[in-house]
Scaffold this motif. Structure first.
Motif, PDB file in Angstrom:
ATOM      1  N   TYR A  94      33.849  32.367  33.439  1.00 20.21           N
ATOM      2  CA  TYR A  94      35.245  32.071  33.794  1.00 20.21           C
ATOM      3  C   TYR A  94      35.542  32.450  35.246  1.00 20.21           C
ATOM      4  O   TYR A  94      36.322  31.781  35.938  1.00 20.21           O
ATOM      5  CB  TYR A  94      36.191  32.814  32.848  1.00 20.21           C
ATOM      6  N   ALA A  95      34.927  33.547  35.711  1.00 27.60           N
ATOM      7  CA  ALA A  95      35.110  33.930  37.120  1.00 27.60           C
ATOM      8  C   ALA A  95      34.528  32.858  38.036  1.00 27.60           C
ATOM      9  O   ALA A  95      35.144  32.460  39.045  1.00 27.60           O
ATOM     10  CB  ALA A  95      34.450  35.285  37.372  1.00 27.60           C
ATOM     11  N   ASP A  96      33.321  32.371  37.680  1.00 27.00           N
ATOM     12  CA  ASP A  96      32.698  31.315  38.491  1.00 27.00           C
ATOM     13  C   ASP A  96      33.544  30.042  38.484  1.00 27.00           C
ATOM     14  O   ASP A  96      33.740  29.378  39.524  1.00 27.00           O
ATOM     15  CB  ASP A  96      31.289  31.015  37.963  1.00 27.00           C
ATOM     16  N   ILE A  97      34.061  29.654  37.290  1.00 25.04           N
ATOM     17  CA  ILE A  97      34.890  28.440  37.184  1.00 25.04           C
ATOM     18  C   ILE A  97      36.145  28.587  38.036  1.00 25.04           C
ATOM     19  O   ILE A  97      36.575  27.644  38.733  1.00 25.04           O
ATOM     20  CB  ILE A  97      35.248  28.163  35.717  1.00 25.04           C
ATOM     21  N   GLY A  98      36.719  29.800  37.985  1.00 23.00           N
ATOM     22  CA  GLY A  98      37.918  30.028  38.789  1.00 23.00           C
ATOM     23  C   GLY A  98      37.632  29.875  40.269  1.00 23.00           C
ATOM     24  O   GLY A  98      38.450  29.305  41.022  1.00 23.00           O
ATOM     25  N   ILE A  99      36.472  30.372  40.726  1.00 22.10           N
ATOM     26  CA  ILE A  99      36.105  30.257  42.140  1.00 22.10           C
ATOM     27  C   ILE A  99      35.911  28.783  42.512  1.00 22.10           C
ATOM     28  O   ILE A  99      36.344  28.322  43.585  1.00 22.10           O
ATOM     29  CB  ILE A  99      34.838  31.068  42.425  1.00 22.10           C
ATOM     30  N   ILE A 100      35.237  28.049  41.616  1.00 20.82           N
ATOM     31  CA  ILE A 100      35.011  26.619  41.871  1.00 20.82           C
ATOM     32  C   ILE A 100      36.339  25.888  42.019  1.00 20.82           C
ATOM     33  O   ILE A 100      36.548  25.101  42.960  1.00 20.82           O
ATOM     34  CB  ILE A 100      34.163  25.994  40.742  1.00 20.82           C
TER      35      ILE A 100
END
Length: 611
Positions: A94-100
């Motif tokens: 979820y952290a990676d998706i948020g950054i994307i």
């Protein structure tokens, strides 16, 4: 699955408390603390973006960050239900998706993709060195996300409006599916927790019923124990009464035996009569010692023994003890010696009866196990401060001694130096045990040094109070028993119901040249007192018609002051402290225990009439 989860446990989860079994603690781990902190932090950040995009009327991003916020809040709950590893992967994802998403919105110039580096660091923090593969997966997710963002979104993908809408709805769908899965899992655990709660309540009910049954059994056991304790107390009381009665009943004829034996020895018997008389005397004293030992051993075991604090003359006490053993020592041709240091106070405060008993036991042992040589008592002061003095009594002999291997057990109950010793010399083996216990109960010590075939030395150390020395000595009769004229002309009333004891006492009093009258009970003693004046009354305690206590109380209420204050000495075969207290409470001046020591009786009579 949690074994302690319940609906009421939500507050515990919110406070970071663990809901799992003690052997599966999660909340205390550092990685869980990181997961909780990062999840709540990212949830807060998502809410901030949610507000920002809501203000800008960006519906898709608003819903995305709403789903992100919900996901970040539910990840810790999921971890606490046992899905720790999955929760950590979801957090990274979820952290990676948020950054994307943010990078896509703000473009390449914002360099938001730089946050993939702390995302990789988060993977390292969340997974320890036992979960390297999961750590690598987390790092790989961040790297792949970076490449997706850098090479696909920024460089190669030129999204149309419809394509962007498709991505938006895909993200929203993924968020909703994830949220649904988490809530579904939460609901499942809630139902399981409720079921477990019902089972626990049922188990608790069963345990309460079982506890009730056991408590009822325990109450029955306690009741039985109380009944047993009551029976034991009755048994102990009966035992004490039996011993006291037997002691009294045996002491009464022993008084006659030892008294007559003493008189026979003073009547210049023939040589062929001397040995039987000595045997009779020795056997009588041995029997009396055994009676005292058994009675005292029983009292010590029951914890009922008490000690007096009275003033007494140490020299007189030692002389009376020596006098009682002088005949035995003479018959065995053993020297009996005493050495009292000058610093030893003449008058002490303590329990003279117990000191006499201790020294009697040690003297008796020393004489019993010595066939030639000497038995010696040495008395010295160890310490003298203020009104207290520590006195040492050392009784040494030249007897058979004690084997070094048995010296540590010599004070044990029913123990003697060896089986051979028991066969040769007899005895119960209680004398030293009682001496040790009587000494230690008074705060003193007793020890022994011995060499087999050479002899033994028993040392007793006791603390006494120091009494003030009288200016005028009244011990003129000390050591003088037969042929003494100190009591000549003294008028004595003897109240005694036992005919044999009357004759024994009469023989002694006649030798002391006293004027005497004999009565059979307390009523006759009261009548005799009213008819005539006496200097002293010797009062037996247990007599028919009127006992010694009642007679004394009535005498103390007479109108004539001389008759009312006549000195009364109790003659008792009871050796119990309670009897002595009763004697003084009734108004008697002193007491003599049967079988009486002639020297002790003469000394008391001399002191009480002031001669």
């Amino acid at each position: 699955m949690s074994k302690k989860y319940s609906l009421t446990g939500i507050s515990d989860i919110a406070l970071g408390k663990d809901l799992r079994a003690e052997n599966e603690v999660i909340g205390s781990k550092a990685s869980m603390s990181i997961l909780n902190s990062v999840s709540f932090f990212l949830a807060g950040v998502s809410i901030l973006f949610l507000v920002a995009f809501q203000i800008n009327e960006s519906v898709s991003l608003t819903w995305f960050f709403l789903s992100e916020a919900i996901a970040f809040l539910l990840i810790p709950l999921l971890a606490r239900q046992g899905f720790e590893k999955a929760s950590k992967i979801l957090l990274i994802a979820y952290a990676d998706i948020g950054i994307i998403i943010l990078s896509s919105v703000f473009g390449n110039d914002a360099m938001i993709q730089a946050f993939f580096i702390p995302a990789m660091g988060l993977s390292i923090l969340l997974f320890d060195n036992t979960q390297i593969h999961l750590r690598n997966i987390g790092i790989l997710l961040s790297i792949l996300s970076y490449f997706v963002l850098d090479y696909i979104i920024f460089e190669r993908v030129n999204m149309t409006a419809s394509g962007f809408s498709l991505v938006r709805w895909a993200v929203l769908t993924g968020s909703f599916v994830t949220t649904w899965l988490i809530f579904n899992t939460f609901s499942q655990f809630k139902e399981n927790a409720e079921q477990q709660t019902l089972e626990l309540l049922k188990k608790e009910k069963e345990l309460n019923e079982e506890l009730s049954v056991k408590q009822e059994k325990l109450e029955n056991y306690i009741s039985q124990l109380e009944e047993t304790t009551t029976e034991l107390e009755k048994s102990t009381k009966a035992k004490s009464e039996f011993l006291a009665t037997m002691s009294h009943e045996i002491r009464t004829p022993m008084n006659a035996i030892l008294g007559m034996t003493h008189l026979l020895k003073q009547d210049n018997p023939r040589k062929d009569q001397l040995e039987p008389i000595n045997i009779l005397d020795f056997s009588g004293k041995t029997l009396l010692s055994l009676i005292d030992d058994v009675l005292d051993f029983s009292k010590i075991e029951a914890g009922k023994i008490e000690f007096e604090k009275v003033e007494f003359d140490l020299n007189n006490l030692i002389n009376v003890i020596l006098e009682s053993f002088r005949s035995t020592a003479k018959n065995k041709d053993i020297d009996l010696k005493v050495e009292v240091a000058e610093q030893v106070p003449g008058r002490l405060i303590g329990d003279p009866a117990r000191l006499t008993q201790i020294l009697n036991n040690l003297f008796s042992n020393a004489l019993k196990f010595t066939e030639e040589g000497e038995v010696k008592l040495e008395v010295r002061v160890l310490q003298h401060e203020h009104e207290q003095a520590s006195i040492q009594f050392a009784i040494s002999d030249t007897g058979i001694g004690i084997d070094e291997k048995r010296i540590n057990t010599i004070f044990d109950s029913f123990t003697q130096a060896s089986q051979n010793t028991k066969r040769l010399f007899g005895g119960t083996g209680l004398g030293l045990t009682i001496s040790k216990q009587l000494t230690e109960l008074q705060g003193g010590t007793i020890s022994v040094e011995s060499e087999e075939g050479v002899g033994s030395t028993f040392t007793v150390e006791l603390e006494f109070g120091v009494a003030q020395q009288p200016e005028v000595s009244t011990n003129g009769s000390q050591g003088k028993i037969e042929g003494s004229s100190l009591l000549k002309g003294v008028k004595i009333l003897l109240a005694e119901d036992n005919v044999v004891n009357q004759k024994v006492m009469t023989r002694f009093l006649e030798r002391w040249e006293v004027e005497m009258k004999v009565v059979n009970n307390g009523k006759e003693a009261l009548d005799a007192i009213q008819e005539c004046n006496f200097d002293v009354v010797l009062m037996d305690l247990q007599m028919p018609e009127m006992d010694g206590y009642e007679a004394t109380e009535k005498i103390r209420k007479l109108d004539d002051p001389y008759k009312r204050k006549v000195p009364i000495i109790a003659l008792t075969a009871a050796a119990l402290k309670e009897v002595r207290e009763h004697v003084y409470a009734a108004g008697m001046n002193d007491f003599v225990t049967k079988p009486f020591n002639p020297a002790d009786l003469e000394q008391k009579l001399a002191q009480i009439v002031g001669v």
